[in-house]
Scaffold this motif. Structure first.
Motif, PDB file in Angstrom:
ATOM      1  N   GLY A 143     -37.624 -26.564  -7.027  1.00  0.00           N
ATOM      2  CA  GLY A 143     -36.539 -25.932  -6.281  1.00  0.00           C
ATOM      3  C   GLY A 143     -35.176 -26.134  -6.908  1.00  0.00           C
ATOM      4  N   LEU A 144     -34.927 -27.324  -7.470  1.00  0.00           N
ATOM      5  CA  LEU A 144     -33.634 -27.567  -8.111  1.00  0.00           C
ATOM      6  C   LEU A 144     -33.461 -26.643  -9.310  1.00  0.00           C
ATOM      7  N   LEU A 145     -34.511 -26.462 -10.090  1.00  0.00           N
ATOM      8  CA  LEU A 145     -34.459 -25.555 -11.233  1.00  0.00           C
ATOM      9  C   LEU A 145     -34.224 -24.118 -10.765  1.00  0.00           C
ATOM     10  N   GLY A 146     -35.007 -23.668  -9.791  1.00  0.00           N
ATOM     11  CA  GLY A 146     -34.856 -22.306  -9.282  1.00  0.00           C
ATOM     12  C   GLY A 146     -33.469 -22.056  -8.725  1.00  0.00           C
ATOM     13  N   ALA A 147     -32.966 -23.005  -7.926  1.00  0.00           N
ATOM     14  CA  ALA A 147     -31.642 -22.847  -7.320  1.00  0.00           C
ATOM     15  C   ALA A 147     -30.540 -22.891  -8.374  1.00  0.00           C
ATOM     16  N   THR A 148     -30.713 -23.715  -9.405  1.00  0.00           N
ATOM     17  CA  THR A 148     -29.696 -23.818 -10.458  1.00  0.00           C
ATOM     18  C   THR A 148     -29.645 -22.537 -11.279  1.00  0.00           C
ATOM     19  N   VAL A 149     -30.796 -21.987 -11.615  1.00  0.00           N
ATOM     20  CA  VAL A 149     -30.832 -20.707 -12.337  1.00  0.00           C
ATOM     21  C   VAL A 149     -30.191 -19.609 -11.480  1.00  0.00           C
ATOM     22  N   GLU A 150     -30.536 -19.585 -10.200  1.00  0.00           N
ATOM     23  CA  GLU A 150     -29.947 -18.597  -9.284  1.00  0.00           C
ATOM     24  C   GLU A 150     -28.425 -18.728  -9.251  1.00  0.00           C
ATOM     25  N   LEU A 151     -27.923 -19.947  -9.094  1.00  0.00           N
ATOM     26  CA  LEU A 151     -26.474 -20.158  -9.047  1.00  0.00           C
ATOM     27  C   LEU A 151     -25.817 -19.750 -10.359  1.00  0.00           C
ATOM     28  N   GLY A 152     -26.437 -20.089 -11.471  1.00  0.00           N
ATOM     29  CA  GLY A 152     -25.891 -19.689 -12.773  1.00  0.00           C
ATOM     30  C   GLY A 152     -25.773 -18.179 -12.909  1.00  0.00           C
ATOM     31  N   LEU A 153     -26.813 -17.463 -12.506  1.00  0.00           N
ATOM     32  CA  LEU A 153     -26.782 -15.993 -12.563  1.00  0.00           C
ATOM     33  C   LEU A 153     -25.701 -15.422 -11.640  1.00  0.00           C
ATOM     34  N   VAL A 154     -25.541 -16.028 -10.469  1.00  0.00           N
ATOM     35  CA  VAL A 154     -24.512 -15.573  -9.532  1.00  0.00           C
ATOM     36  C   VAL A 154     -23.121 -15.768 -10.124  1.00  0.00           C
ATOM     37  N   LEU A 155     -22.879 -16.903 -10.761  1.00  0.00           N
ATOM     38  CA  LEU A 155     -21.564 -17.165 -11.362  1.00  0.00           C
ATOM     39  C   LEU A 155     -21.281 -16.214 -12.524  1.00  0.00           C
ATOM     40  N   ILE A 156     -22.287 -15.925 -13.328  1.00  0.00           N
ATOM     41  CA  ILE A 156     -22.123 -14.954 -14.423  1.00  0.00           C
ATOM     42  C   ILE A 156     -21.834 -13.565 -13.858  1.00  0.00           C
ATOM     43  N   ALA A 157     -22.588 -13.161 -12.838  1.00  0.00           N
ATOM     44  CA  ALA A 157     -22.376 -11.849 -12.213  1.00  0.00           C
ATOM     45  C   ALA A 157     -20.991 -11.762 -11.578  1.00  0.00           C
ATOM     46  N   THR A 158     -20.536 -12.856 -10.984  1.00  0.00           N
ATOM     47  CA  THR A 158     -19.208 -12.877 -10.374  1.00  0.00           C
ATOM     48  C   THR A 158     -18.123 -12.712 -11.436  1.00  0.00           C
ATOM     49  N   ALA A 159     -18.272 -13.408 -12.553  1.00  0.00           N
ATOM     50  CA  ALA A 159     -17.300 -13.274 -13.651  1.00  0.00           C
ATOM     51  C   ALA A 159     -17.267 -11.841 -14.171  1.00  0.00           C
ATOM     52  N   TYR A 160     -18.419 -11.188 -14.181  1.00  0.00           N
ATOM     53  CA  TYR A 160     -18.483  -9.791 -14.613  1.00  0.00           C
ATOM     54  C   TYR A 160     -17.823  -8.863 -13.590  1.00  0.00           C
ATOM     55  N   LEU A 161     -18.090  -9.091 -12.313  1.00  0.00           N
ATOM     56  CA  LEU A 161     -17.581  -8.202 -11.259  1.00  0.00           C
ATOM     57  C   LEU A 161     -16.090  -8.362 -11.001  1.00  0.00           C
ATOM     58  N   TRP A 162     -15.587  -9.577 -11.061  1.00  0.00           N
ATOM     59  CA  TRP A 162     -14.215  -9.875 -10.635  1.00  0.00           C
ATOM     60  C   TRP A 162     -13.168  -8.918 -11.218  1.00  0.00           C
ATOM     61  N   PRO A 163     -13.122  -8.718 -12.543  1.00  0.00           N
ATOM     62  CA  PRO A 163     -12.082  -7.818 -13.083  1.00  0.00           C
ATOM     63  C   PRO A 163     -12.352  -6.333 -12.783  1.00  0.00           C
ATOM     64  N   ARG A 164     -13.533  -6.011 -12.335  1.00  0.00           N
ATOM     65  CA  ARG A 164     -13.883  -4.628 -12.053  1.00  0.00           C
ATOM     66  C   ARG A 164     -13.615  -4.224 -10.608  1.00  0.00           C
ATOM     67  N   LEU A 165     -13.281  -5.198  -9.776  1.00  0.00           N
ATOM     68  CA  LEU A 165     -12.947  -4.917  -8.384  1.00  0.00           C
ATOM     69  C   LEU A 165     -11.441  -4.754  -8.277  1.00  0.00           C
ATOM     70  N   HIS A 166     -11.008  -3.681  -7.627  1.00  0.00           N
ATOM     71  CA  HIS A 166      -9.586  -3.346  -7.612  1.00  0.00           C
ATOM     72  C   HIS A 166      -8.894  -3.628  -6.291  1.00  0.00           C
ATOM     73  N   PHE A 167      -9.645  -3.934  -5.261  1.00  0.00           N
ATOM     74  CA  PHE A 167      -9.043  -4.172  -3.958  1.00  0.00           C
ATOM     75  C   PHE A 167      -9.093  -5.664  -3.623  1.00  0.00           C
ATOM     76  N   ILE A 168      -8.042  -6.151  -3.036  1.00  0.00           N
ATOM     77  CA  ILE A 168      -7.975  -7.562  -2.651  1.00  0.00           C
ATOM     78  C   ILE A 168      -9.096  -7.900  -1.673  1.00  0.00           C
ATOM     79  N   ALA A 169      -9.389  -6.992  -0.749  1.00  0.00           N
ATOM     80  CA  ALA A 169     -10.458  -7.233   0.227  1.00  0.00           C
ATOM     81  C   ALA A 169     -11.801  -7.395  -0.485  1.00  0.00           C
ATOM     82  N   SER A 170     -12.049  -6.581  -1.509  1.00  0.00           N
ATOM     83  CA  SER A 170     -13.308  -6.685  -2.258  1.00  0.00           C
ATOM     84  C   SER A 170     -13.406  -8.024  -2.969  1.00  0.00           C
ATOM     85  N   LYS A 171     -12.305  -8.436  -3.579  1.00  0.00           N
ATOM     86  CA  LYS A 171     -12.307  -9.725  -4.279  1.00  0.00           C
ATOM     87  C   LYS A 171     -12.453 -10.871  -3.281  1.00  0.00           C
ATOM     88  N   GLY A 172     -11.826 -10.738  -2.127  1.00  0.00           N
ATOM     89  CA  GLY A 172     -11.959 -11.771  -1.095  1.00  0.00           C
ATOM     90  C   GLY A 172     -13.385 -11.891  -0.600  1.00  0.00           C
TER      91      GLY A 172
END
Length: 196
Positions: A143-172
């Motif tokens: 579970g620690l491995l699965g959860a860590t991989v999941e969290l890593g993918l989420v953080l990478i996806a967030t870094a990708y999405l953040w500059p592509r979102l144009h509304f403050i509400a979306s970023k929030g």
């Protein structure tokens, strides 16, 4: 995989800058497979069932497993994609196609991260459950491995999405979802490791 993670990953993989109107179908498609689970948990709490009974007995009972199978069906998700493709000339088609693609992506992300709680992803064609050796939460099944991989993918996806979102509400909303994911990781995976 946790529901907030599905939202972020599906949005990062399926949303296109030229078609931001597809954001809602993608998010709804990411939620549909887990919708019955939220209804189930609400019902179980209303019944005042203890947590260990909810997740060790009632979750695995009928008709709940049959209901979960419908929402987690890859063939039904593909059917929605095909229907969306067929209806593409209409406004509804594109949204329906994105909704179905998001459902299927949710299922594919769940396949390698569910052990005891694996879904019947091939319903109604088969009742087979693909039982992964890795769980997204269960320490007895990496579970620690699965959860860590999941969290890593989420953080990478967030870094990708953040500059592509144009509304403050979306970023929030994105920031709140990531905080929820990190909080769940710390509470369910890290705290048990350091607790006496």
């Amino acid at each position: 995989m946790n529901t907030p993670s599905h939202l972020i990953l599906n949005l990062a993989l399926l949303r296109r800058p030229l078609a931001p109107t597809m954001t809602w179908p993608i998010l709804i498609g990411a939620l549909i497979p887990d919708a019955a689970l939220f209804v189930f948990y609400g019902w179980a709490r209303w019944q005042q069932l203890p947590e260990h009974i909810i997740w060790s007995e009632v979750y695995y009972s009928q008709p709940w497993q049959a209901i979960f199978a419908v929402g987690n069906s890859i063939p039904l998700g593909l059917l929605v994609v095909a229907l969306g493709y067929y209806l593409t000339p209409l406004w509804l088609g594109s949204g329906l196609g994105c909704l179905g693609a998001s459902m299927v992506l949710h299922h594919l992300a769940d396949l390698p991260l569910h052990h005891d709680d694996a879904h019947q992803h091939f319903w109604p064609l088969s009742a087979v459950r693909v039982i992964s050796p890795v769980s997204y939460y269960d320490a007895d099944h990496f579970g620690l491995l699965g959860a860590t991989v999941e969290l890593g993918l989420v953080l990478i996806a967030t870094a990708y999405l953040w500059p592509r979102l144009h509304f403050i509400a979306s970023k929030g909303l994105l920031a709140a979802t990531v905080c929820l994911t990190i909080g769940g990781y710390l509470a369910l995976q890290i705290r048990p490791l350091i607790a006496p």
